[in-house]
Motif scaffolding. Structure first.
Motif, PDB file in Angstrom:
ATOM      1  N   LYS A 275     -50.233  58.379  30.962  1.00 48.40           N
ATOM      2  CA  LYS A 275     -49.671  59.547  30.284  1.00 48.40           C
ATOM      3  C   LYS A 275     -50.345  60.824  30.764  1.00 48.40           C
ATOM      4  O   LYS A 275     -49.680  61.841  31.015  1.00 48.40           O
ATOM      5  CB  LYS A 275     -49.844  59.405  28.768  1.00 48.40           C
ATOM      6  N   ALA A 276     -51.664  60.790  30.913  1.00 51.17           N
ATOM      7  CA  ALA A 276     -52.394  61.970  31.391  1.00 51.17           C
ATOM      8  C   ALA A 276     -51.942  62.355  32.787  1.00 51.17           C
ATOM      9  O   ALA A 276     -51.750  63.540  33.095  1.00 51.17           O
ATOM     10  CB  ALA A 276     -53.899  61.702  31.369  1.00 51.17           C
ATOM     11  N   ALA A 277     -51.751  61.368  33.656  1.00 54.61           N
ATOM     12  CA  ALA A 277     -51.299  61.639  35.025  1.00 54.61           C
ATOM     13  C   ALA A 277     -49.904  62.254  35.018  1.00 54.61           C
ATOM     14  O   ALA A 277     -49.614  63.182  35.792  1.00 54.61           O
ATOM     15  CB  ALA A 277     -51.300  60.346  35.836  1.00 54.61           C
TER      16      ALA A 277
ATOM     17  N   ALA B  51     -46.537  67.002  35.759  1.00 57.73           N
ATOM     18  CA  ALA B  51     -45.519  67.928  35.237  1.00 57.73           C
ATOM     19  C   ALA B  51     -46.018  69.368  35.291  1.00 57.73           C
ATOM     20  O   ALA B  51     -45.251  70.295  35.590  1.00 57.73           O
ATOM     21  CB  ALA B  51     -45.152  67.545  33.804  1.00 57.73           C
ATOM     22  N   LYS B  52     -47.308  69.563  35.028  1.00 60.94           N
ATOM     23  CA  LYS B  52     -47.881  70.914  35.108  1.00 60.94           C
ATOM     24  C   LYS B  52     -47.809  71.443  36.535  1.00 60.94           C
ATOM     25  O   LYS B  52     -47.475  72.614  36.759  1.00 60.94           O
ATOM     26  CB  LYS B  52     -49.343  70.893  34.638  1.00 60.94           C
ATOM     27  N   ILE B  53     -48.147  70.581  37.480  1.00 58.88           N
ATOM     28  CA  ILE B  53     -48.115  70.993  38.890  1.00 58.88           C
ATOM     29  C   ILE B  53     -46.691  71.358  39.298  1.00 58.88           C
ATOM     30  O   ILE B  53     -46.453  72.371  39.968  1.00 58.88           O
ATOM     31  CB  ILE B  53     -48.675  69.875  39.786  1.00 58.88           C
ATOM     32  N   GLU B  54     -45.742  70.540  38.886  1.00 60.30           N
ATOM     33  CA  GLU B  54     -44.347  70.796  39.232  1.00 60.30           C
ATOM     34  C   GLU B  54     -43.860  72.097  38.593  1.00 60.30           C
ATOM     35  O   GLU B  54     -43.166  72.899  39.242  1.00 60.30           O
ATOM     36  CB  GLU B  54     -43.472  69.627  38.774  1.00 60.30           C
ATOM     37  N   ALA B  55     -44.237  72.308  37.339  1.00 62.68           N
ATOM     38  CA  ALA B  55     -43.852  73.541  36.653  1.00 62.68           C
ATOM     39  C   ALA B  55     -44.453  74.753  37.359  1.00 62.68           C
ATOM     40  O   ALA B  55     -43.809  75.800  37.494  1.00 62.68           O
ATOM     41  CB  ALA B  55     -44.301  73.499  35.193  1.00 62.68           C
ATOM     42  N   GLY B  56     -45.700  74.606  37.834  1.00 66.23           N
ATOM     43  CA  GLY B  56     -46.340  75.691  38.566  1.00 66.23           C
ATOM     44  C   GLY B  56     -45.624  76.004  39.861  1.00 66.23           C
ATOM     45  O   GLY B  56     -45.470  77.173  40.234  1.00 66.23           O
ATOM     46  N   LYS B  57     -45.175  74.958  40.547  1.00 59.44           N
ATOM     47  CA  LYS B  57     -44.434  75.169  41.797  1.00 59.44           C
ATOM     48  C   LYS B  57     -43.116  75.901  41.528  1.00 59.44           C
ATOM     49  O   LYS B  57     -42.720  76.802  42.291  1.00 59.44           O
ATOM     50  CB  LYS B  57     -44.148  73.834  42.468  1.00 59.44           C
ATOM     51  N   ILE B  58     -42.438  75.512  40.440  1.00 58.11           N
ATOM     52  CA  ILE B  58     -41.167  76.159  40.089  1.00 58.11           C
ATOM     53  C   ILE B  58     -41.385  77.631  39.775  1.00 58.11           C
ATOM     54  O   ILE B  58     -40.640  78.504  40.245  1.00 58.11           O
ATOM     55  CB  ILE B  58     -40.512  75.439  38.896  1.00 58.11           C
TER      56      ILE B  58
ATOM     57  N   THR C  92     -59.509  64.600  30.628  1.00 59.47           N
ATOM     58  CA  THR C  92     -59.597  65.981  30.149  1.00 59.47           C
ATOM     59  C   THR C  92     -58.250  66.502  29.667  1.00 59.47           C
ATOM     60  O   THR C  92     -58.187  67.510  28.965  1.00 59.47           O
ATOM     61  CB  THR C  92     -60.119  66.908  31.270  1.00 59.47           C
ATOM     62  N   THR C  93     -57.170  65.824  30.026  1.00 57.81           N
ATOM     63  CA  THR C  93     -55.833  66.241  29.599  1.00 57.81           C
ATOM     64  C   THR C  93     -55.699  66.088  28.091  1.00 57.81           C
ATOM     65  O   THR C  93     -55.993  65.019  27.543  1.00 57.81           O
ATOM     66  CB  THR C  93     -54.758  65.376  30.289  1.00 57.81           C
ATOM     67  N   PRO C  94     -55.248  67.104  27.374  1.00 60.83           N
ATOM     68  CA  PRO C  94     -55.078  66.974  25.919  1.00 60.83           C
ATOM     69  C   PRO C  94     -53.931  66.029  25.567  1.00 60.83           C
ATOM     70  O   PRO C  94     -52.791  66.239  25.984  1.00 60.83           O
ATOM     71  CB  PRO C  94     -54.752  68.405  25.476  1.00 60.83           C
ATOM     72  N   LEU C  95     -54.240  64.986  24.837  1.00 56.89           N
ATOM     73  CA  LEU C  95     -53.212  64.117  24.269  1.00 56.89           C
ATOM     74  C   LEU C  95     -53.796  63.371  23.070  1.00 56.89           C
ATOM     75  O   LEU C  95     -55.003  63.379  22.848  1.00 56.89           O
ATOM     76  CB  LEU C  95     -52.641  63.150  25.317  1.00 56.89           C
TER      77      LEU C  95
END
Length: 388
Positions: free
Chosen positions: A359-361, A366-373, A298-301
């Protein structure tokens, strides 16, 4: 990847925003993708199964028909078993609308002028307000009011727009504005012209579609032409591709339309050549297998699969992952537009699936990490404000 160029940008029409369950429609919300079940709604198990199949391919909203009391009341069992908001499709009988609202529908598809007296409309509006339902005014060229057919002589853009605005005024007069509007027709020119006129006449969110478009192939082409023109010009807040096919197919085609215009991306976008005598591997079979194997992503790439070196390197520079056919059964793999490694024929599908999944993983991590930040920054800011 290169930035989005100015000529690719679509300026969406400014519309007010409403809520269909937990889905925002209009304003700056993403264009949502809808479909409709074709099972008897009273058959709860079959209807739930069809809705869940549509959910798996990304449906945002699903509409079900409620032609009788049994169907309307069946929503009490259907809604708790699905994740997407349910739109109850109502024609003529106002009590079905009230029952659907009470049974958990998130939206009522209805034409206020068709359900009788002002008192009946008032009761439906009250039920919508009481149970948090929005509405869709659904005008169709095949069921225009008789007075408009007599006035205009035939279904035409002006008649569709006038019908929609008449119905809208009925709801406005009852202090209800949580609705979207559609003016569908099976004729592409009629539908597009009607939506263009309606877009100029009001700021309500628009549900767009070419109704009764046909089977999977013909209907996809017809819908792509009509909806493509509207979406390209910025018109459309939520879409349904009406096909004589399974609802999940409608959803997948809808996403492909949005992806092709850069309006919304879900899953892997495959760029592939039609193949010719220059191909160095079986492009058609490889792409067919890849699309099936990558349906769970489901990840856009983006993934380019090109059979030879004529256009392959250029396409690979623009995609997340690329494969270009080469001689001696050895092909070039690109990652983020850069030459990375070579690959033999027998490993193509498995190897590319592995690269896409990796790549999707990485993107999701990265999204999860950005959300935590961001959450940490917000917490720090809150602490600073509290200290002050």
């Amino acid at each position: 990847m290169s930035s989005v160029r100015a000529y690719r940008q679509i300026l969406r029409r400014k519309s007010r925003q409403i809520r269909v369950g937990n889905v925002l429609v209009g304003g700056d919300a993403p264009i949502s993708v809808q479909t409709m079940t074709n099972t008897p709604t009273a058959d709860v198990a079959a209807t739930v199964a069809q809705i869940q199949a549509a959910e798996r391919v990304g449906a945002d909203i699903v509409r079900v028909s409620c032609p009788d009391q049994e169907s309307a009341l069946a929503l009490k069992q259907i809604v708790p078993q699905v994740s997407v908001p349910i739109v109850a499709d109502i024609h003529f009988h106002y009590k079905r609308a009230i029952e659907a609202a009470q049974s958990g529908a998130a939206c009522l598809r209805i034409n206020p002028g068709n359900i009788g007296s002002a008192e009946r409309v008032r009761e439906v509006v009250k039920a919508a307000k009481d149970y948090g339902c929005s509405m869709r005014i659904g005008v169709n060229a095949g069921s225009l009011e008789q007075d408009l057919l007599e006035k205009y002589g035939e279904p035409c853009p002006e008649a569709l727009v006038e019908s929609a605005l008449n119905h809208a005024k009925i709801l406005e007069d009852h202090d209800f504005t949580e609705f979207k509007i559609s003016v569908k027709a099976s004729d592409v020119f009629l539908a597009v012209a009607a939506y263009q006129g309606l877009a100029e006449a009001c700021d309500y969110p628009l549900h767009i579609g070419i109704t009764e478009a046909g089977g999977l192939r013909a209907g996809t082409v017809k819908s792509s032409i009509g909806l493509g023109m509207l979406l390209w010009s910025g018109i459309g807040d939520t879409i349904r591709v009406s096909l004589s096919a399974e609802p999940a197919e409608e959803v997948q085609v809808g996403y492909e339309m949005l992806k092709s215009l850069g309006l919304r991306r879900r899953g892997v976008t495959v760029i592939s050549c039609p193949s010719c005598a220059r191909q160095n591997f079986n492009v058609i079979k490889t792409v067919e297998t890849l699309e099936a194997r990558l349906a769970h992503i489901t990840t856009p790439l983006t993934l380019s699969v090109i059979g030879c070196v004529v256009n392959g390197p250029g396409e690979a520079r623009e995609t997340d992952i690329g494969l270009t056919g080469g001689g001696n059964n050895t092909h070039q793999v690109y990652l983020s537009g850069v030459t990375d490694h070579r690959l033999k024929d027998q490993n193509i599908v498995d190897h590319l699936v592995g690269l896409v999944e990796k790549k999707a993983a990485e993107i999701e991590a990265a999204k999860i990490e950005a959300g935590k930040i961001e959450a940490g920054k917000a917490a720090e800011k809150a602490a600073e404000n509290a200290a002050e």
